[in-house]
Design a protein around this motif. Sequence first.
Motif, PDB file in Angstrom:
ATOM      1  N   GLY A   1       2.215 -80.286   1.259  1.00 43.46           N
ATOM      2  CA  GLY A   1       1.274 -80.437  -0.223  1.00 43.46           C
ATOM      3  C   GLY A   1       2.046 -81.475  -1.205  1.00 43.46           C
ATOM      4  N   VAL A   2       1.725 -82.474  -1.801  1.00 45.96           N
ATOM      5  CA  VAL A   2       2.344 -83.391  -2.646  1.00 45.96           C
ATOM      6  C   VAL A   2       1.720 -83.375  -3.913  1.00 45.96           C
ATOM      7  CG1 VAL A   2       3.209 -85.839  -2.733  1.00 45.96           C
ATOM      8  CG2 VAL A   2       2.933 -84.490  -0.249  1.00 45.96           C
ATOM      9  N   VAL A   3       2.537 -83.439  -4.896  1.00 47.81           N
ATOM     10  CA  VAL A   3       1.978 -83.759  -6.427  1.00 47.81           C
ATOM     11  C   VAL A   3       3.075 -84.857  -6.927  1.00 47.81           C
ATOM     12  CG1 VAL A   3       1.633 -82.887  -8.709  1.00 47.81           C
ATOM     13  CG2 VAL A   3       1.304 -81.451  -6.720  1.00 47.81           C
ATOM     14  N   GLU A   4       2.362 -85.870  -7.309  1.00 50.76           N
ATOM     15  CA  GLU A   4       2.884 -87.184  -7.759  1.00 50.76           C
ATOM     16  C   GLU A   4       3.609 -87.034  -9.259  1.00 50.76           C
ATOM     17  OE1 GLU A   4       4.115 -89.352  -5.709  1.00 50.76           O
ATOM     18  OE2 GLU A   4       3.031 -89.347  -3.941  1.00 50.76           O
ATOM     19  N   ALA A   5       4.576 -87.769  -9.535  1.00 53.46           N
ATOM     20  CA  ALA A   5       4.940 -87.734 -10.896  1.00 53.46           C
ATOM     21  C   ALA A   5       4.066 -87.669 -12.041  1.00 53.46           C
ATOM     22  CB  ALA A   5       6.092 -88.780 -11.114  1.00 53.46           C
ATOM     23  N   ASP A   6       2.976 -88.439 -11.824  1.00 52.34           N
ATOM     24  CA  ASP A   6       2.341 -88.784 -12.966  1.00 52.34           C
ATOM     25  C   ASP A   6       1.253 -87.220 -13.247  1.00 52.34           C
ATOM     26  OD1 ASP A   6       0.644 -89.027 -10.670  1.00 52.34           O
ATOM     27  OD2 ASP A   6      -0.585 -90.515 -11.324  1.00 52.34           O
ATOM     28  N   GLU A   7       1.039 -86.547 -12.206  1.00 51.17           N
ATOM     29  CA  GLU A   7       0.381 -85.348 -12.112  1.00 51.17           C
ATOM     30  C   GLU A   7       1.391 -84.532 -12.843  1.00 51.17           C
ATOM     31  OE1 GLU A   7      -3.150 -82.688  -9.614  1.00 51.17           O
ATOM     32  OE2 GLU A   7      -1.724 -84.377  -8.831  1.00 51.17           O
ATOM     33  N   ILE A   8       2.494 -84.407 -12.295  1.00 48.38           N
ATOM     34  CA  ILE A   8       3.715 -83.435 -12.700  1.00 48.38           C
ATOM     35  C   ILE A   8       3.650 -83.542 -14.457  1.00 48.38           C
ATOM     36  CG2 ILE A   8       6.149 -82.991 -12.872  1.00 48.38           C
ATOM     37  CD1 ILE A   8       6.331 -83.801 -10.128  1.00 48.38           C
ATOM     38  N   ASP A   9       3.623 -84.752 -14.765  1.00 54.47           N
ATOM     39  CA  ASP A   9       3.600 -85.094 -16.161  1.00 54.47           C
ATOM     40  C   ASP A   9       2.311 -84.302 -16.844  1.00 54.47           C
ATOM     41  OD1 ASP A   9       6.192 -86.167 -16.263  1.00 54.47           O
ATOM     42  OD2 ASP A   9       5.227 -88.307 -16.075  1.00 54.47           O
ATOM     43  N   ARG A  10       1.340 -84.385 -16.316  1.00 50.91           N
ATOM     44  CA  ARG A  10       0.068 -83.857 -16.850  1.00 50.91           C
ATOM     45  C   ARG A  10      -0.125 -82.228 -17.009  1.00 50.91           C
ATOM     46  NH1 ARG A  10      -2.497 -87.938 -13.810  1.00 50.91           N
ATOM     47  NH2 ARG A  10      -3.367 -86.198 -12.245  1.00 50.91           N
ATOM     48  N   ILE A  11       0.511 -81.666 -15.906  1.00 48.56           N
ATOM     49  CA  ILE A  11       0.337 -80.190 -15.969  1.00 48.56           C
ATOM     50  C   ILE A  11       1.475 -79.580 -16.040  1.00 48.56           C
ATOM     51  CG2 ILE A  11      -1.892 -80.752 -14.510  1.00 48.56           C
ATOM     52  CD1 ILE A  11      -0.262 -80.199 -11.937  1.00 48.56           C
ATOM     53  N   ASN A  12       2.640 -79.993 -15.813  1.00 49.66           N
ATOM     54  CA  ASN A  12       4.069 -79.690 -15.804  1.00 49.66           C
ATOM     55  C   ASN A  12       4.477 -79.206 -14.521  1.00 49.66           C
ATOM     56  OD1 ASN A  12       4.045 -76.567 -15.283  1.00 49.66           O
ATOM     57  ND2 ASN A  12       2.797 -76.478 -17.429  1.00 49.66           N
ATOM     58  N   ILE A  13       5.982 -78.929 -14.336  1.00 51.38           N
ATOM     59  CA  ILE A  13       6.309 -78.800 -13.083  1.00 51.38           C
ATOM     60  C   ILE A  13       6.199 -77.539 -12.271  1.00 51.38           C
ATOM     61  CG2 ILE A  13       8.841 -78.356 -13.930  1.00 51.38           C
ATOM     62  CD1 ILE A  13       8.040 -80.482 -10.653  1.00 51.38           C
TER      63      ILE A  13
END
Length: 211
Positions: free
Chosen positions: A77-89
């Motif tokens: 499962g992969v979460v990219e940097a832009d989504e990390i920024d939206r929802i937190n790490i």
Amino acid sequence: MDAIIGVPQRFAKHPSDRWVIGVDEAGRGPLAGPVVAAACVLGVTAPDGLDDSKKLSARRRAVLEPLIGQSCGWALGVVEADEIDRINIFAATMLAMTRAVGALVQALGAEPDEVLIDGNKTPAGRVPEWRWTARAIVGGDALEPCISAASILAKEHRDRVMRAHAETWPHYGWDRNAGYGTAEHLAALRNHGPTPIHRRSFAPVAQLVLI
């Protein structure tokens, strides 16, 4: 791509009365790139010598990764940097784990009896799509072989992604530091600024963006 699946055609799970999935992640701390979680069900011919990926040499991980891929059921499962920024790490890590387990369950066509997760938190109650019995195990990547296998898969995939990004943005040394905030990486950030795959919510990057 949110999930990557690998289930060998001749996959047979490790002999047991229970379906157990091991889960681990790679990439919580870096300043750039995705967070990657792996979910793994051991196959009957799973390789020996599985351990926490951080305790294994790069050469040993490179040997074990294809053996795991050929003998076990797995998904990433992969979460990219832009989504990390939206929802937190933290939320992104829980989401990556959920994507990995969901993809593996769908590929195997079987619900797990239990999901074992390295660490002290699980996605249960934190990600709406999570529906499986989960148990967090501190240091589980060195204790449970299915988590060890997931640890190796997650790290090797993420390192490969960062080496590929290093070809596009060579200044940051990602082929050597995998996106972590080394002196080399921080100096390149100051000199060249952030790239599209930098995590702008992480302090060293956010401070540069505000300058």
